[in-house]
Motif scaffolding. Structure first.
Motif, mmCIF file in Angstrom:
data_model
loop_
_atom_site.group_PDB
_atom_site.id
_atom_site.type_symbol
_atom_site.label_atom_id
_atom_site.label_comp_id
_atom_site.label_asym_id
_atom_site.label_seq_id
_atom_site.Cartn_x
_atom_site.Cartn_y
_atom_site.Cartn_z
ATOM 1 N N LEU A 47 0.840 -1.254 0.060
ATOM 2 C CA LEU A 47 0.069 -0.005 0.046
ATOM 3 C C LEU A 47 0.967 1.370 -0.023
ATOM 4 O O LEU A 47 2.006 1.105 0.068
ATOM 5 C CB LEU A 47 -0.951 -0.229 1.208
ATOM 6 C CG LEU A 47 -2.046 -1.026 1.252
ATOM 7 C CD1 LEU A 47 -2.636 -1.273 2.521
ATOM 8 C CD2 LEU A 47 -3.256 -0.837 -0.061
ATOM 9 N N GLN A 48 0.228 2.533 0.074
ATOM 10 C CA GLN A 48 1.012 3.991 -0.089
ATOM 11 C C GLN A 48 1.166 4.327 1.223
ATOM 12 O O GLN A 48 0.026 4.384 2.055
ATOM 13 C CB GLN A 48 0.535 4.589 -0.959
ATOM 14 C CG GLN A 48 0.582 3.967 -2.416
ATOM 15 C CD GLN A 48 2.007 3.957 -2.838
ATOM 16 O OE1 GLN A 48 2.725 4.812 -2.850
ATOM 17 N NE2 GLN A 48 2.051 2.691 -3.473
ATOM 18 N N GLY A 49 2.474 4.633 1.642
ATOM 19 C CA GLY A 49 2.550 5.451 2.829
ATOM 20 C C GLY A 49 3.153 6.927 2.496
ATOM 21 O O GLY A 49 3.331 7.227 1.083
ATOM 22 N N ALA A 53 5.786 3.573 -1.351
ATOM 23 C CA ALA A 53 5.135 2.316 -1.205
ATOM 24 C C ALA A 53 5.743 1.555 -0.034
ATOM 25 O O ALA A 53 6.877 1.823 0.215
ATOM 26 C CB ALA A 53 5.296 1.346 -2.605
ATOM 27 N N VAL A 54 4.717 0.802 0.573
ATOM 28 C CA VAL A 54 5.134 -0.002 1.906
ATOM 29 C C VAL A 54 4.471 -1.337 1.765
ATOM 30 O O VAL A 54 3.388 -1.452 1.420
ATOM 31 C CB VAL A 54 4.469 0.713 3.307
ATOM 32 C CG1 VAL A 54 4.772 -0.105 4.236
ATOM 33 C CG2 VAL A 54 5.065 2.272 3.400
ATOM 34 N N SER A 55 5.322 -2.175 1.587
ATOM 35 C CA SER A 55 4.975 -3.895 1.704
ATOM 36 C C SER A 55 5.153 -4.312 3.059
ATOM 37 O O SER A 55 6.117 -4.048 3.928
ATOM 38 C CB SER A 55 5.857 -4.306 0.639
ATOM 39 O OG SER A 55 5.567 -3.845 -0.750
ATOM 40 N N LEU A 56 4.250 -5.323 3.288
ATOM 41 C CA LEU A 56 4.338 -5.991 4.588
ATOM 42 C C LEU A 56 5.550 -6.735 4.669
ATOM 43 O O LEU A 56 6.435 -7.197 5.731
ATOM 44 C CB LEU A 56 3.364 -7.080 4.873
ATOM 45 C CG LEU A 56 3.198 -7.817 6.038
ATOM 46 C CD1 LEU A 56 3.011 -7.071 7.441
ATOM 47 C CD2 LEU A 56 2.209 -8.932 5.801
ATOM 48 N N GLU A 114 -0.448 11.965 4.448
ATOM 49 C CA GLU A 114 -0.021 12.928 5.220
ATOM 50 C C GLU A 114 -0.833 12.996 6.486
ATOM 51 O O GLU A 114 -0.221 12.875 7.576
ATOM 52 C CB GLU A 114 0.182 14.216 4.575
ATOM 53 C CG GLU A 114 1.108 14.242 3.626
ATOM 54 C CD GLU A 114 0.508 13.962 2.236
ATOM 55 O OE1 GLU A 114 -0.844 13.570 2.166
ATOM 56 O OE2 GLU A 114 1.331 13.932 1.145
ATOM 57 N N TYR A 115 -2.185 12.722 6.489
ATOM 58 C CA TYR A 115 -3.014 12.992 7.685
ATOM 59 C C TYR A 115 -2.900 11.724 8.459
ATOM 60 O O TYR A 115 -2.837 11.616 9.559
ATOM 61 C CB TYR A 115 -4.549 13.223 7.271
ATOM 62 C CG TYR A 115 -5.414 13.287 8.310
ATOM 63 C CD1 TYR A 115 -5.252 14.504 9.234
ATOM 64 C CD2 TYR A 115 -6.310 12.597 8.529
ATOM 65 C CE1 TYR A 115 -5.874 14.611 10.218
ATOM 66 C CE2 TYR A 115 -7.195 12.709 9.793
ATOM 67 C CZ TYR A 115 -6.964 13.560 10.575
ATOM 68 O OH TYR A 115 -7.778 13.890 11.718
ATOM 69 N N ILE A 116 -2.834 10.467 7.619
ATOM 70 C CA ILE A 116 -2.626 9.209 8.440
ATOM 71 C C ILE A 116 -1.371 9.203 9.039
ATOM 72 O O ILE A 116 -1.341 8.734 10.328
ATOM 73 C CB ILE A 116 -2.734 8.093 7.149
ATOM 74 C CG1 ILE A 116 -4.141 8.039 6.583
ATOM 75 C CG2 ILE A 116 -2.335 6.684 7.871
ATOM 76 C CD1 ILE A 116 -4.071 7.445 5.200
ATOM 77 N N GLY A 132 -4.712 2.708 0.251
ATOM 78 C CA GLY A 132 -4.657 2.245 -1.373
ATOM 79 C C GLY A 132 -5.834 2.666 -1.760
ATOM 80 O O GLY A 132 -6.872 3.189 -1.220
ATOM 81 N N GLU A 133 -6.323 1.892 -2.862
ATOM 82 C CA GLU A 133 -7.603 1.915 -3.627
ATOM 83 C C GLU A 133 -8.415 1.234 -3.021
ATOM 84 O O GLU A 133 -8.125 0.268 -2.271
ATOM 85 C CB GLU A 133 -7.456 1.867 -4.959
ATOM 86 C CG GLU A 133 -6.348 2.536 -5.719
ATOM 87 C CD GLU A 133 -6.829 4.149 -6.159
ATOM 88 O OE1 GLU A 133 -8.218 4.142 -6.132
ATOM 89 O OE2 GLU A 133 -6.371 4.984 -6.143
ATOM 90 N N GLN A 134 -9.835 1.493 -3.074
ATOM 91 C CA GLN A 134 -10.754 0.503 -2.504
ATOM 92 C C GLN A 134 -10.710 -0.813 -3.021
ATOM 93 O O GLN A 134 -10.922 -1.706 -1.970
ATOM 94 C CB GLN A 134 -12.225 1.018 -2.755
ATOM 95 C CG GLN A 134 -12.379 2.428 -1.967
ATOM 96 C CD GLN A 134 -12.652 2.086 -0.285
ATOM 97 O OE1 GLN A 134 -12.721 0.988 -0.126
ATOM 98 N NE2 GLN A 134 -13.137 3.153 0.336
ATOM 99 N N THR A 135 -10.230 -1.137 -4.028
ATOM 100 C CA THR A 135 -10.254 -2.498 -4.625
ATOM 101 C C THR A 135 -8.939 -3.372 -3.780
ATOM 102 O O THR A 135 -9.284 -4.459 -3.543
ATOM 103 C CB THR A 135 -10.025 -2.729 -6.206
ATOM 104 O OG1 THR A 135 -8.956 -1.744 -6.474
ATOM 105 C CG2 THR A 135 -11.223 -2.093 -6.898
#
Length: 198
Positions: A47-49, A53-56, A114-116, A132-135
């Motif tokens: 997902l995006q930070g 991009a940030v991956s587990l 930024e807010y997150i 990320g995107e809803q999907t």
């Protein structure tokens, strides 16, 4: 019988992830026994930070405490993050660098990256917030047996709220979900769950 009917109706609305959550809400002791819940499939995601991009999988070698929520949540998310903050505060100087908290916002419409990050940083400087995107979010939450849904609130300044599950997922150093911890447990219980996998 009434409990079963309500459970079925809510499960249809909320999906499979909500089914086990709702079951706990209507149990005689009115709590979810996370030890009896089936562990979710889980798995890697990207997902995006705020910094990209940030991956587990980036956190292999660390324990990850994963949570799905949203920054405008009035009660459950702050309680969950306060529990995580207190748990991290109980880890010693050797343990803390081996643990990564990860907050996934399921409200990308309202939560900017930024807010997150500002939100999670309020609780602990090491926490990372992503979305990320809803999907993407729907696919990831399904794999983690989590659920969320947007609920319109006409006449409210917020316009809508989000119903969502409230588990803290303890993921081991190989990326496997090992434990599910309720959001409102004493922090010592989350600390114990983390330490079991360090």
């Amino acid at each position: 019988m009434l409990k079963q009917i309500i459970g079925v109706v809510l499960a249809m609305v909320l999906g499979a992830g909500g089914a086990w959550f709702v079951a706990g809400l209507f149990s005689p002791n009115e709590s979810v026994n996370e030890a009896t819940l089936p562990l979710p499939q889980g798995g890697d995601f990207t997902l995006q930070g705020v910094n990209g991009a940030v991956s587990l999988s980036e956190f292999r070698g660390k324990i990850v405490v994963l949570y799905f929520g949203y920054a405008a949540c009035p009660d459950i998310c702050p309680t969950s993050m306060a529990t995580l903050k207190a748990a991290l505060g109980q880890l010693n100087a050797t343990e803390l660098p081996q643990v990564q908290g990860l907050f996934v916002s399921v409200d990308p419409e309202r939560d900017t990256l930024e807010y997150i990050q500002r939100y999670v940083g309020y609780f602990h400087p090491s926490l990372i917030g992503v979305s990320g995107e809803q999907t993407q979010l729907q696919e990831i939450t399904r794999r983690y047996n989590a659920f969320y849904r947007k609920v319109d609130v006409p006449g409210s300044a917020m316009a809508y709220t989000i119903d969502h599950s409230a588990m803290l997922y303890v993921i081991d150093k190989q990326g496997q979900v090992r434990e599910q911890v309720q959001h409102a447990v004493p922090p010592a219980e989350l600390v114990a769950a983390i330490r079991r996998w360090l």
